[in-house]
Structure formats: structure tokens, C-alpha cells
Design a protein around this motif. Sequence first.
Motif, mmCIF file in Angstrom:
data_model
loop_
_atom_site.group_PDB
_atom_site.id
_atom_site.type_symbol
_atom_site.label_atom_id
_atom_site.label_comp_id
_atom_site.label_asym_id
_atom_site.label_seq_id
_atom_site.Cartn_x
_atom_site.Cartn_y
_atom_site.Cartn_z
ATOM 1 N N LEU A 153 1.012 -0.999 -0.084
ATOM 2 C CA LEU A 153 -0.097 -0.184 -0.073
ATOM 3 C C LEU A 153 0.900 1.210 -0.134
ATOM 4 O O LEU A 153 0.658 2.211 -0.740
ATOM 5 N N GLY A 154 1.841 1.301 0.762
ATOM 6 C CA GLY A 154 2.888 2.272 0.837
ATOM 7 C C GLY A 154 3.316 2.499 -0.444
ATOM 8 O O GLY A 154 3.559 3.835 -0.919
ATOM 9 N N LYS A 156 2.359 2.179 -3.260
ATOM 10 C CA LYS A 156 1.415 2.752 -4.245
ATOM 11 C C LYS A 156 1.141 4.159 -4.116
ATOM 12 O O LYS A 156 1.029 5.087 -4.856
ATOM 13 N N ALA A 157 1.070 4.482 -2.763
ATOM 14 C CA ALA A 157 0.850 5.865 -2.123
ATOM 15 C C ALA A 157 1.925 6.759 -2.747
ATOM 16 O O ALA A 157 1.727 7.793 -3.238
ATOM 17 N N PHE A 159 4.128 6.027 -5.216
ATOM 18 C CA PHE A 159 3.963 6.198 -6.666
ATOM 19 C C PHE A 159 3.106 7.164 -6.921
ATOM 20 O O PHE A 159 3.134 8.115 -7.836
ATOM 21 N N GLY A 160 1.738 7.272 -6.344
ATOM 22 C CA GLY A 160 0.834 8.075 -6.445
ATOM 23 C C GLY A 160 1.151 9.649 -6.429
ATOM 24 O O GLY A 160 1.108 10.468 -7.274
ATOM 25 N N ILE A 161 2.076 9.680 -5.108
ATOM 26 C CA ILE A 161 2.684 11.115 -5.064
ATOM 27 C C ILE A 161 3.413 11.749 -6.115
ATOM 28 O O ILE A 161 3.421 12.647 -6.667
ATOM 29 N N GLY B 160 -2.467 12.608 -5.173
ATOM 30 C CA GLY B 160 -1.954 11.810 -5.848
ATOM 31 C C GLY B 160 -2.407 10.631 -5.383
ATOM 32 O O GLY B 160 -2.197 9.384 -6.126
ATOM 33 N N GLU B 164 -4.117 7.478 -7.133
ATOM 34 C CA GLU B 164 -3.288 6.142 -7.494
ATOM 35 C C GLU B 164 -4.096 4.934 -7.056
ATOM 36 O O GLU B 164 -4.054 3.837 -7.599
#
Lengths: 201, 201, 201, 201
Positions: A153-154, A156-157, A159-161, B160, B164
Motif C-alpha cells: 500500500l505504501g 502505491k501511495a 508512486f501516486g505522490i 496523488g 493512484e
Amino acid sequence: MARTSPGDKKQRILDAAVVEIARRGFHLTTVAMIARRAGVADGTIYLYFKNKEEVLVSLFDRALGRFIEEGRDRLAGFAGAEAKLRDIVERHLTLVGQDRDLAIITQVELRHSLHFMEELSRAQVGRYLEIIAEVLAEGRDEGIFRAGLDPVLGAKAIFGILDEMATDWVLSRRNTRLEGKAREVADLILGGVARCPRPEN
Amino acid sequence: MARTSPGDKKQRILDAAVVEIARRGFHLTTVAMIARRAGVADGTIYLYFKNKEEVLVSLFDRALGRFIEEGRDRLAGFAGAEAKLRDIVERHLTLVGQDRDLAIITQVELRHSLHFMEELSRAQVGRYLEIIAEVLAEGRDEGIFRAGLDPVLGAKAIFGILDEMATDWVLSRRNTRLEGKAREVADLILGGVARCPRPEN
Amino acid sequence: MARTSPGDKKQRILDAAVVEIARRGFHLTTVAMIARRAGVADGTIYLYFKNKEEVLVSLFDRALGRFIEEGRDRLAGFAGAEAKLRDIVERHLTLVGQDRDLAIITQVELRHSLHFMEELSRAQVGRYLEIIAEVLAEGRDEGIFRAGLDPVLGAKAIFGILDEMATDWVLSRRNTRLEGKAREVADLILGGVARCPRPEN
Amino acid sequence: MARTSPGDKKQRILDAAVVEIARRGFHLTTVAMIARRAGVADGTIYLYFKNKEEVLVSLFDRALGRFIEEGRDRLAGFAGAEAKLRDIVERHLTLVGQDRDLAIITQVELRHSLHFMEELSRAQVGRYLEIIAEVLAEGRDEGIFRAGLDPVLGAKAIFGILDEMATDWVLSRRNTRLEGKAREVADLILGGVARCPRPEN
DNA sequence: GATGAATGAGTATTCATTCAT
DNA sequence: CATGAATGAATACTCATTCAT
């Protein structure tokens, strides 16, 4: 005297594609436009790529492939998960910030369709997420990251940022340097938004 | 009793568009397909929308517009920035997680082209980011968020992460409930990945 | 032995267009119909012509271009303005009378719109009128045409007569030979309708 | 209190059609445009005309019908075929020259297709040609026109001249007055281009 | 390997016409 | 009579891809 080696031609096509697609978008860019800029005949493109879409995929693979291979080696040189994480952040933003045309493609043009995104997701991005997750797991086991942290999960977070920062930079036509935000972004990832320790309430 | 009111027809077109576009993607969906599902003639669509692309834009506006208006009111009912932030996270994931077809459109189909993304960015997403930034600034001033926190950067990071998560959920065809991650995601946003307090090193 | 040379293909398209357009009119003739008769693919037409309308223009250019070039040379061989004028009349009627399909196009289909007619007028017809006007000026200077004759007005009048004869022949589906009227038409142009000398009144 | 009588509405539609079609051409003018200018609903046009094409035909009928009826009466007042012929020339040019919008329609837009021209030709133009032919026959019988003159051929020639003058005036955007040429044109019709008597050669 | 002429499938959009009110 | 919302047929044109040279 060979004017062009085969590899040369393939690279020229990819280089031409980056420029043309970044300028007009994938759908408005014709194979003929890419061919003209690359200095080859339309048909020649089909000697190196199965179809137009594969040119786009190859663009991404070339860029992300390099990034991942290089990144894995580099990470080994860092001691401690925090240093590794900070390096990931910095390299991600630096790479994207170096080539705006390529950034337009990775942040925008590549996200065409469900089919496309699934393919990308399965392929390269998955490997990237794994690398981040490994670093998180390592840090957690070292005791410098939270014990309850879910590495997947971390990852993905994170990467999202990074992805949002990149997209934001592409869309804002400002001339700020994307990598200038690396430290602040890394701090945010590490410490979150809340004060630490939290005030008792 | 009128079988169809004008508003009814426009809604039916939008409803049909969500389903068809989610299924096949924007480019592979023809206007005729949307019309057939909506139960109107092809030409009727052009009485309500300027062109095919405007149908897609309207889809997004309808969804995000509702979300933002509703959200602003709701936030006023929460005391404290942390509670507000947790509500934003939960509502974002809940909304996306409620309608997979719509999610496919917002997370994938809508990100067609630079032009398109710029338009979206300027329009609705900017307002959403402002709301998040306000909450961050409020929390910082209340002393529960870090003193050095940049609300604008933080808002982008949070967006973000949420984006994601949403995209990941759309691409993974698993039947997990997206909103189930809300608590963990909010914790991550609030506390980051690092242990708090950090071990002295 | 090449089955088709490029010029060949362009000519085949034009030949096919004459037949199809004469039969149904420009607007009712589809590009696909022309392509089928020419034995090429629809898209091939666009390798040789910018659009459907340009096919029509080219038809006219090909026909009138030949006529004018050929005519200029021929006229040089005639001594005396009267002989030249009679030749113009005869050749005009003969040419139109030779190919009814082409005549339908020049007399009817080509006169679509103001824009179109202005374009034609500026282009080829202007050159044709100049040739006639030169002959009239020559005859006037030789003393065999009226001293007060305005060559430009006269040229238009003559063109008007010939054009009307041609249109009349196209519209009447009779099998008369258009060039059979050449002598009588030329007499009319030369002598007008009034008796000469006029009876004193 | 009747705001509009039925005839009023039909006339308004025709008046609107003249302006719109002259401006853009028949094909680029939509029924909706005509309706808007006429101040009626789209569907109303179909209460007065079978279809769009019939509006165009009616335009022509209204104009030429008036011209012919009026002309026949007027001609009776002139003694001698020459005076009658001169009157025809003058009235034709004057009428066309009075209303450029209408002239654009009669000289250009009306000549759409073979089908269309045949219809016009059979209808009103035929009657007009007959009138001219009658005058020619009368003049011939009176001895002021050539004995060998073919009235039908002559009528076509005269119509051709007048028509070409009118078209030329429409296409040249100059502000010359078309009827200013009437006398010279009539002289040309009467006397032809050749000197009279011809020099013996 | 390279070419580029030829292919032909594929679709958004317009607009004359209708008809329920 | 009048309206105008709804219809749906109809088509030029593009462009990814192929393949004979």
C-alpha cells in the motif's frame, strides 16, 4: 560506408515519435509524421514495430527500463531504507523533469485506454512498485519505518505522490525545476502531514 | 404523462455513455452505440451536446461537480482538520468505489490528451485541490499538522495518493472494496511511512 | 510491363468521373462510385485530387485547357478575322457536340455556386474571352468589323451565344448534331438579325 | 387582428430565401436559416412548399412570371419589331441589374443540375424564348430583319447574349450599372459584328 | 532491408423532413 | 395554422497497414 545501422534507425524512429507525439498527442500524430521526422519511409516503421501503438509502448519501455535497471544498482549503494527512499524520490523527479516531451508522453499520452493501462501496469510499473515496496519492508524491519506499515500500500501511495507531482509539472507550463521539490516531497512521504509527536487531544 | 422530459433525455444519454465508454473506451465507442442504448436517434445527441467529446466532459462535470458541492457542505460539519481530512479520503474512495464504470472513465478514459487534461485540471480538479489545501492550512494553524507543511504541495500529494488508489482499484479487477482502505490510507497521509518519533541514528 | 502508370490512374479517375457525374449530377455522385468505375480504391482518388470538387475542376481544366491551346495555334493559320471567328464558332460547337457527357458537365454541373463560377471565370474562361476579343479587335482594325465595336463586349456576346447553343443542345435530348448549326450561328454573329442595309424608315 | 396573412408568410419566406441563398448558395443554406430570417418555424416552410428545392423554384417562377406577363403587355405598346427587341434587351438587363441577390440566384444558383435546368427550361424560359422568337418573326415578315433569319435560333442567341451579360455582371463585383449596356448590346444583336455593307473581298 | 503507392475500413455529424402537440 | 423537438439516412475523407518492387 554504412550511413545508418539498424539500431540507429530504430532509435531515430523512437526519438522522432517522442517529439511528434508530445507535440500533438498520440491520436493526432500519424505514422507518416513520425516517419518523416525520422527520415525513413512509412513502411520502414513496420520493420521495427508491429504497429503504431507498439511505438508508444516501446517509448515507455525504453525509458522506464533504463530507469529501473539503473535504479536497482544504485539503491544497493545506499545504506538504510530512508536514504534509499530519498534516492527513489529524487531520481524519479529528476528523470521526469529532464525531458518534458518524454514526460508528456508518460504522464498523459500513455494513459489512453483501459487495455493500455492494464498492459503497462502489468509490465514495468509493477516492477517499480516492487522495488519501492522492498525498501519499505526493509525500513520497517530495520525499525525506522512504522511497524504496521503495509509495504504494498505504501509503495502505491508513494508512486501516486510522485506521479501526481510529475503530472502537475507537465500540465503547469511553468519553468520550475521538478527535482527541486524532491526533499520536501520525501519529507512528506516519511513524516506525513501530521505533527510528530501528535499533540494529545 | 409525458414519456420523456428534455432533462430526462439528456440524463439518459449520459447514463448510456458511461456504460458504453467504460466497456469499450472512448475511441471504440461510437455515437450510434450511445444513442442506441439511450433509446434516442443519433442526431438527438447533438441537440444536447456539441460533439462526442462534450459527452465525455459532461460525464465528468456531473460527477465531480456533485462531489465537490456536497463535500464542501459536509466538511463544515466536522470539527478539526484531521477529521476533515479523514472524511475527504473516505468520501473520495467511497465515491470512486461505488461505480466502477464511472471510475473507469475518471481514472482512465478521461486522460486522453494533454489538451483534455489541461482543461480538466483548470476546471474542476483545481477546486478540489483548493479544498484539500484549505484543510491542510487549517490544521497547520491549529497546530495539529506540521508547522513547515506546504498546503498546496500537500494537497497535490494527497490527491496523488487517492488517485493512484483509485486507478489501482480500477485496473485490478479484484472485488475488494476500495473504501476499505480509507483508514489505512488516511493514517499514511497523516503519519507518513517513518516511525514517530524517529529513532535517533 | 506495368499495368498502370500513375498518369494512367489519374486519367482513369477523370474518365470515370465524367461518366458518373454526367449521369447523376455532381451531388448525387459519390466518390465511391467514381472509384469503382475507375477501378481504384476510394482513397486512391485522394492521392491525385485534394477533394471531390477538385475532380470536377480538373475535368474542366483538362477539356478547356486542350481546347484553348489547340485553338490558339489553329487560329494563326487562318487569314482574316472573319475566318478566325468562323473557326472559333465551329470548333466550340464541335467540341461540345462531340461528347455529351462532358457537355453536361461543362454546361450544367460546373455551374454550381457563385464561388465555383468565379473561380472558373477567373481561370480559363477569361483566357478564352481574350482570344475572341483579339480576333474582334483585329477585324475591326482590318476594317471588316464595325468601327465602333467593343471587342470585350463583343467577345462576351459571342461566348453567350455559343454557350446558350451548347446548353440548349444538352437539354434537348434530340440527336441533332450541334456543329451543324455552326454556319448559321456564325452568320448571325457576323450580321446580326437586322437586314443589311437597313430599310430606311 | 391578424398579424400575418397567409400570403404574407409565404412572401416572407421567399424574401428570406433570396437573401440567404444569394449569400451562401443553395447547398450551404439550410431550411433553418431561411426560417429564422423569415421569422417562422422550420416546419412552417413545409406548409407552403413541398421541399427546399421548391422554394428555389418558386423564387424563379415569381420573378420570371412577373417579368413575362408584364413584358407581353408592354410589347404590345411598341410599334415595330426593332423597338420591341430593344425593349426586351433593356428590360431584361434592367430587371437583372436591379436586384443583385435575385440575380445571383437566377444566374448561378438555379443552374444546379441537369434535372433542375430541364425543369426550368421546359417551364418559363421556353415561354420567354417564344416571345423573342415572335418578335423576330414579326420583324422578318415586316422586312426589317433578314429574310433567312431563323426566329427560334435567333431567340436562343439573343437569350444567350443577355444571359451572359447578366452572369458576367454578377461575377464581376464591379458597381457598373448593367442596363447601361442595353443600347450597345441591342446594336450588336441587330447589326452583328461585321461592317455593313461588308467590304467586297 | 527499404520504399511509398495503394488500399479500404470505419464514423462523426449535418440537416431536410415529419408529426405530436 | 404553427411549432420545433426529434429523427436517421447518407457520405467524404483519413490514415494505419500492406506488399510489389
